[in-house]
Design an enzyme around this catalytic site. Structure first.
Site, PDB file in Angstrom:
ATOM      1  N   TYR A 122      19.079  33.403  55.091  1.00  0.00           N
ATOM      2  CA  TYR A 122      18.254  32.443  55.607  1.00  0.00           C
ATOM      3  C   TYR A 122      19.162  31.218  56.109  1.00  0.00           C
ATOM      4  O   TYR A 122      19.267  30.608  57.198  1.00  0.00           O
ATOM      5  CB  TYR A 122      17.166  31.848  54.632  1.00  0.00           C
ATOM      6  CG  TYR A 122      16.230  30.856  55.198  1.00  0.00           C
ATOM      7  CD1 TYR A 122      15.328  31.162  55.918  1.00  0.00           C
ATOM      8  CD2 TYR A 122      16.407  29.544  54.825  1.00  0.00           C
ATOM      9  CE1 TYR A 122      14.335  30.252  56.513  1.00  0.00           C
ATOM     10  CE2 TYR A 122      15.434  28.713  54.942  1.00  0.00           C
ATOM     11  CZ  TYR A 122      14.584  29.059  55.883  1.00  0.00           C
ATOM     12  OH  TYR A 122      13.792  27.877  56.415  1.00  0.00           O
ATOM     13  N   LYS A 181      20.246  30.348  59.755  1.00  0.00           N
ATOM     14  CA  LYS A 181      19.725  29.066  60.370  1.00  0.00           C
ATOM     15  C   LYS A 181      20.864  28.313  60.945  1.00  0.00           C
ATOM     16  O   LYS A 181      20.836  27.594  61.900  1.00  0.00           O
ATOM     17  CB  LYS A 181      18.853  28.245  59.240  1.00  0.00           C
ATOM     18  CG  LYS A 181      17.503  28.746  59.044  1.00  0.00           C
ATOM     19  CD  LYS A 181      16.357  28.532  59.996  1.00  0.00           C
ATOM     20  CE  LYS A 181      15.045  28.915  59.815  1.00  0.00           C
ATOM     21  NZ  LYS A 181      14.056  28.501  60.884  1.00  0.00           N
TER      22      LYS A 181
HETATM   23  P1  NAD Z   1       5.532  30.395  57.516  1.00  0.00           P
HETATM   24  O1  NAD Z   1       6.034  31.648  56.922  1.00  0.00           O
HETATM   25  O2  NAD Z   1       4.204  29.715  57.150  1.00  0.00           O
HETATM   26  O3  NAD Z   1       5.422  30.742  59.255  1.00  0.00           O
HETATM   27  C1  NAD Z   1       6.258  31.314  59.719  1.00  0.00           C
HETATM   28  C2  NAD Z   1       5.694  32.165  60.934  1.00  0.00           C
HETATM   29  O4  NAD Z   1       6.715  32.949  61.860  1.00  0.00           O
HETATM   30  C3  NAD Z   1       4.735  33.257  60.312  1.00  0.00           C
HETATM   31  O5  NAD Z   1       3.514  32.997  61.230  1.00  0.00           O
HETATM   32  C4  NAD Z   1       5.353  34.526  60.683  1.00  0.00           C
HETATM   33  O6  NAD Z   1       4.385  35.570  60.594  1.00  0.00           O
HETATM   34  C5  NAD Z   1       6.143  34.179  61.871  1.00  0.00           C
HETATM   35  N1  NAD Z   1       7.357  34.864  61.911  1.00  0.00           N
HETATM   36  C6  NAD Z   1       8.418  35.313  61.019  1.00  0.00           C
HETATM   37  N2  NAD Z   1       9.220  36.506  61.454  1.00  0.00           N
HETATM   38  C7  NAD Z   1       8.765  36.599  62.845  1.00  0.00           C
HETATM   39  C8  NAD Z   1       9.299  37.281  63.930  1.00  0.00           C
HETATM   40  N3  NAD Z   1      10.500  37.994  63.806  1.00  0.00           N
HETATM   41  N4  NAD Z   1       8.478  37.256  65.122  1.00  0.00           N
HETATM   42  C9  NAD Z   1       7.591  36.518  65.163  1.00  0.00           C
HETATM   43  N5  NAD Z   1       7.224  35.847  64.274  1.00  0.00           N
HETATM   44  C10 NAD Z   1       7.677  35.644  63.168  1.00  0.00           C
HETATM   45  O7  NAD Z   1       6.556  29.215  57.189  1.00  0.00           O
HETATM   46  P2  NAD Z   1       6.292  27.680  57.632  1.00  0.00           P
HETATM   47  O8  NAD Z   1       6.670  26.924  56.597  1.00  0.00           O
HETATM   48  O9  NAD Z   1       5.672  27.436  58.606  1.00  0.00           O
HETATM   49  O10 NAD Z   1       7.944  27.488  58.389  1.00  0.00           O
HETATM   50  C11 NAD Z   1       7.922  27.335  59.832  1.00  0.00           C
HETATM   51  C12 NAD Z   1       9.375  27.185  60.304  1.00  0.00           C
HETATM   52  O11 NAD Z   1       9.665  25.920  59.832  1.00  0.00           O
HETATM   53  C13 NAD Z   1      10.164  28.285  60.039  1.00  0.00           C
HETATM   54  O12 NAD Z   1      11.124  28.615  60.948  1.00  0.00           O
HETATM   55  C14 NAD Z   1      11.049  27.621  58.743  1.00  0.00           C
HETATM   56  O13 NAD Z   1      12.341  28.348  58.490  1.00  0.00           O
HETATM   57  C15 NAD Z   1      11.244  26.096  59.075  1.00  0.00           C
HETATM   58  N6  NAD Z   1      11.072  25.261  57.759  1.00  0.00           N
HETATM   59  C16 NAD Z   1      10.137  25.089  57.205  1.00  0.00           C
HETATM   60  C17 NAD Z   1      10.117  24.391  55.926  1.00  0.00           C
HETATM   61  C18 NAD Z   1       9.087  24.045  55.121  1.00  0.00           C
HETATM   62  O14 NAD Z   1       9.164  23.334  53.943  1.00  0.00           O
HETATM   63  N7  NAD Z   1       7.820  24.680  55.230  1.00  0.00           N
HETATM   64  C19 NAD Z   1      11.203  23.828  55.384  1.00  0.00           C
HETATM   65  C20 NAD Z   1      12.593  24.152  56.343  1.00  0.00           C
HETATM   66  C21 NAD Z   1      12.238  24.766  57.780  1.00  0.00           C
END
Ligand code: NAD
Ligand code: UDP
Length: 315
Positions: free
Chosen positions: A144, A148
């Site tokens: 990850y 990223k």
């Molecule tokens: P989440 O897991 O709830 O959502 C991620 C979504 O991406 C899901 O709906 C999943 O089905 C979809 N997904 C994953 N792999 C995929 C693929 N190969 N093709 C199509 N869809 C795919 O996570 P979140 O917390 O909503 O995070 C959303 C984004 O924000 C991510 O990129 C994550 O890295 C980033 N992020 C989130 C946080 C946090 O604290 N929530 C912190 C840092 C970064």
């Protein structure tokens, strides 16, 4: 009115972004393979005329006519991204290449959901954008973290070499309703455990810190960044600098749920960052961004959501 693509829009943050953008009158297409997201997160808009859902892996080429892209597709919970680490790296790298090609073709702005994990176990505190990070390239979080980081590289190189209009958002820990009960991250785990009067699983001694941002503030940060008038000036941190130990977060949740739960210590996962807190000066100066939801208020709203999911009421 724009036609906006949200990859990963069936997930936690993506579904809130979908709601916000539809309410602003935009047309929203969500592309998601439902790996960690769920269609139930998008129930509120399934009949909305401006909404469209495409079930597709972001690693496969995308062909759409759109005006803006929020690229969020990637599992975010350590439990989920470590379950299939090779797939996680593919999603970060191939997924980013595909959305960047799409942005190039459509000549539109694309925002990358990057992460505080690019700082690894940070040596600079609070974390500032100019810090290059302290990341283990061969550990269990590397799929990850390095995925990223490579995505950020691709975004910058498409900007420098192809003139693509990119925005990189380094998202710090975000929480709120629509996190999955099976997510494995600290807030869903602790709230579900507290509501069920089960022991809260404190990894290590709980002295490690996180700075938690409520999802509504995150949506303001991301949409503000997307609306920036200026061209790309490198990544922006986005989050809430209110820093707490994991133990303090557990104590808050036990108090707010009136729970009888105790706490048990579990081994600290490998490479779990010791301290994390964003310096948000750069985004604040560019857009005026400042989080407004306190930890207590955000937790109360999130607890209400999990109460309804678990059919338990403590209020
Ligand atoms: P989440 O897991 O709830 O959502 C991620 C979504 O991406 C899901 O709906 C999943 O089905 C979809 N997904 C994953 N792999 C995929 C693929 N190969 N093709 C199509 N869809 C795919 O996570 P979140 O917390 O909503 O995070 C959303 C984004 O924000 C991510 O990129 C994550 O890295 C980033 N992020 C989130 C946080 C946090 O604290 N929530 C912190 C840092 C970064
Ligand atoms: N954590 C914990 N108990 C849990 C889940 C997480 O003590 O049941 C800790 C974890 O070790 C980390 C912090 O809470 O120090 C945040 O973990 P999370 O998985 O939410 O996200 P991270 O910030 O590590 O990506």
């Amino acid at each position: 009115m724009k036609h906006i693509l949200i990859t990963g829009g069936a997930g936690f943050i993506g579904s809130h972004l979908t709601s916000f953008l539809l309410n602003q009158g935009h047309q929203v297409t969500v592309l998601d393979n439902l790996q960690t997201g769920s269609l139930s997160n998008l129930d509120f808009c399934k009949d909305h005329l401006g909404f469209r859902f495409i079930q597709q892996d972001v690693c496969d080429p995308i062909d759409l006519e759109i005006n803006e892209i929020y690229h969020l597709a990637c599992p975010a919970s350590p439990v989920h991204y470590q379950a299939d680490p090779i797939k996680t790296t593919k999603t970060c790298v191939l997924g980013s290449l595909n959305v960047l090609e799409l942005a190039k073709k459509n000549q539109c702005r694309v925002l990358s959901a990057s992460t505080s994990e690019v700082y690894g176990d940070p040596l600079v505190h609070p974390q500032v954008e100019k810090d290059w990070g302290n990341v283990n390239p061969v550990g269990i979080r590397s799929c990850y973290d390095e995925g990223k980081r490579c995505a950020e590289t691709l975004f910058m190189d498409y900007h420098r070499h192809h003139g693509v209009d990119v925005v990189i958002a380094r998202i710090f820990n975000t929480y709120g309703p629509r996190m999955s009960l099976e997510d494995g991250r600290v807030i869903p785990n602790f709230i579900a455990q507290a509501l069920k009067n089960e022991s809260l699983t404190l990894y290590g001694d709980g002295s490690q810190t996180r700075s938690l941002c409520y999802v509504d503030d995150m949506i303001n940060g991301l949409t503000g960044m997307m609306a920036l008038g200026k061209p790309m000036t490198g990544p922006y941190n986005v989050g809430n600098p209110d820093e707490n130990t994991v133990k303090q977060i557990a104590e808050n949740i036990v108090a707010l749920t009136h729970s009888k739960s105790d706490m048990i210590n579990k081994p600290l996962p490998q490479d779990d960052p010791v301290r994390r807190c964003p310096d948000i000066t750069k985004l604040n100066q560019a857009t005026g961004f400042a989080p407004t939801v306190s930890l207590e208020d955000g937790l109360k709203r999130t607890i209400e959501y999990f109460e309804s999911k678990l059919n338990i009421s403590v209020s």
